[in-house]
Design a protein around this motif. Sequence first.
Motif, PDB file in Angstrom:
ATOM      1  N   ARG A 110       0.862  -1.193   0.000  1.00  0.00           N
ATOM      2  CA  ARG A 110       0.000   0.000   0.000  1.00  0.00           C
ATOM      3  C   ARG A 110       0.902   1.248   0.000  1.00  0.00           C
ATOM      4  O   ARG A 110       0.901   2.038   0.938  1.00  0.00           O
ATOM      5  CB  ARG A 110      -0.938   0.014   1.219  1.00  0.00           C
ATOM      6  N   LYS A 112       2.534   4.900  -1.388  1.00  0.00           N
ATOM      7  CA  LYS A 112       1.937   6.177  -1.793  1.00  0.00           C
ATOM      8  C   LYS A 112       3.005   7.146  -2.282  1.00  0.00           C
ATOM      9  O   LYS A 112       4.185   7.011  -1.970  1.00  0.00           O
ATOM     10  CB  LYS A 112       1.186   6.812  -0.616  1.00  0.00           C
ATOM     11  N   THR A 141       8.356   4.759 -10.480  1.00  0.00           N
ATOM     12  CA  THR A 141       6.943   4.481 -10.205  1.00  0.00           C
ATOM     13  C   THR A 141       6.356   5.557  -9.308  1.00  0.00           C
ATOM     14  O   THR A 141       5.354   6.195  -9.643  1.00  0.00           O
ATOM     15  CB  THR A 141       6.799   3.117  -9.494  1.00  0.00           C
ATOM     16  N   MET A 146       3.035   6.955 -11.189  1.00  0.00           N
ATOM     17  CA  MET A 146       1.793   7.014 -10.419  1.00  0.00           C
ATOM     18  C   MET A 146       1.351   8.457 -10.144  1.00  0.00           C
ATOM     19  O   MET A 146       0.160   8.764 -10.268  1.00  0.00           O
ATOM     20  CB  MET A 146       1.917   6.186  -9.138  1.00  0.00           C
ATOM     21  N   TYR A 216      -0.956   2.023  -3.831  1.00  0.00           N
ATOM     22  CA  TYR A 216      -0.709   1.130  -4.960  1.00  0.00           C
ATOM     23  C   TYR A 216       0.468   0.215  -4.608  1.00  0.00           C
ATOM     24  O   TYR A 216       1.228   0.508  -3.681  1.00  0.00           O
ATOM     25  CB  TYR A 216      -0.386   1.929  -6.237  1.00  0.00           C
ATOM     26  N   ASP A 218       4.171  -1.264  -5.041  1.00  0.00           N
ATOM     27  CA  ASP A 218       5.382  -0.655  -5.593  1.00  0.00           C
ATOM     28  C   ASP A 218       6.581  -1.594  -5.512  1.00  0.00           C
ATOM     29  O   ASP A 218       6.508  -2.706  -6.013  1.00  0.00           O
ATOM     30  CB  ASP A 218       5.666   0.689  -4.929  1.00  0.00           C
ATOM     31  N   TYR A 269       1.474  -6.309 -10.032  1.00  0.00           N
ATOM     32  CA  TYR A 269       1.924  -5.119 -10.756  1.00  0.00           C
ATOM     33  C   TYR A 269       1.165  -4.882 -12.059  1.00  0.00           C
ATOM     34  O   TYR A 269       1.561  -4.053 -12.865  1.00  0.00           O
ATOM     35  CB  TYR A 269       3.446  -5.220 -10.985  1.00  0.00           C
ATOM     36  N   ALA A 271      -1.744  -3.439 -12.328  1.00  0.00           N
ATOM     37  CA  ALA A 271      -2.289  -2.076 -12.311  1.00  0.00           C
ATOM     38  C   ALA A 271      -1.218  -1.056 -12.689  1.00  0.00           C
ATOM     39  O   ALA A 271      -1.516  -0.050 -13.353  1.00  0.00           O
ATOM     40  CB  ALA A 271      -2.859  -1.747 -10.930  1.00  0.00           C
ATOM     41  N   ILE A 272       0.041  -1.312 -12.293  1.00  0.00           N
ATOM     42  CA  ILE A 272       1.153  -0.439 -12.672  1.00  0.00           C
ATOM     43  C   ILE A 272       1.337  -0.487 -14.188  1.00  0.00           C
ATOM     44  O   ILE A 272       1.517   0.550 -14.851  1.00  0.00           O
ATOM     45  CB  ILE A 272       2.455  -0.870 -11.981  1.00  0.00           C
TER      46      ILE A 272
END
Length: 282
Positions: A110, A112, A141, A146, A216, A218, A269, A271-272
Amino acid sequence: MQTIRRALLATALLAVAGLAQAQQVFRVTVIPDESPTELARKAEPLVKYLEAKLGMKVEFTPVTDYAAAVETLINQKVQLAWFGGFTFVQASVRSGGKVIPLVQREEDERFKSVFITADPAIKTLADLKGKDVSFGSQSSTSGHLMPRSFLLAAGLEPERDFKRVAFSGAHDATIAAVAAGKVQAGALNVSVWEKFVADKKVDTDKVRVFFTTPPYFDYNWTVSSSMPEALRNKLAQAFLALDKNTPEGKQILDLQRATRFVPTKAENYKAIEAAARSAGLL
């Protein structure tokens, strides 16, 4: 005489095998998201720990930029790499899926980013219109991808809406650029920001966070899929065994800014990857 020759040959072969084993080096690299001296400081106790756990010489191999970290792993010049989520995706795409993320910090489930400023007039992302804004590395990232994806979601296109888009190259450099007034705002990794605040390396009366992104996945430690499974498992277990209740574990985890390491997988990953494709960065 024949027996003696055979004995001497066997001894020589054992010596050569022993020398080869002694010379085997396990190389580790990391994306250069902080200063070279900080990266080396963080790596030193981890390298010693892995040497003991793996039973072979371990060396830290610094690289010049994010792209080099990707290339050194997929070309197997190093055996282990610390990637951000985006650099992992890049390595996966470049290698045709032949890389495996082993572990990540618990915090990376999680993670940020934060947007910071020293300009009193900037209170929201919308206030960035017409301003000079810095990201970190283009392949970062948490310092670029992001933050950019959340800007796009807010209806802001950096190249269209900002006066200037800058790339500092690293999270600590972004803080320095904002503090020095070189840009009016910057985006970076929340972990580096919190460390700078804790170490009093930034004047929080002057520089402040005005936006924190949603969480997200990482960073992770990644290996090539060609690594023997036994070594891969041994390596993963070494990270998973790190414990803050031991002096060695506490030193390593504190430097890595981690509570503990947990297993991860490539699916984390996706979503990345989607964000990178949507932003036109992949």
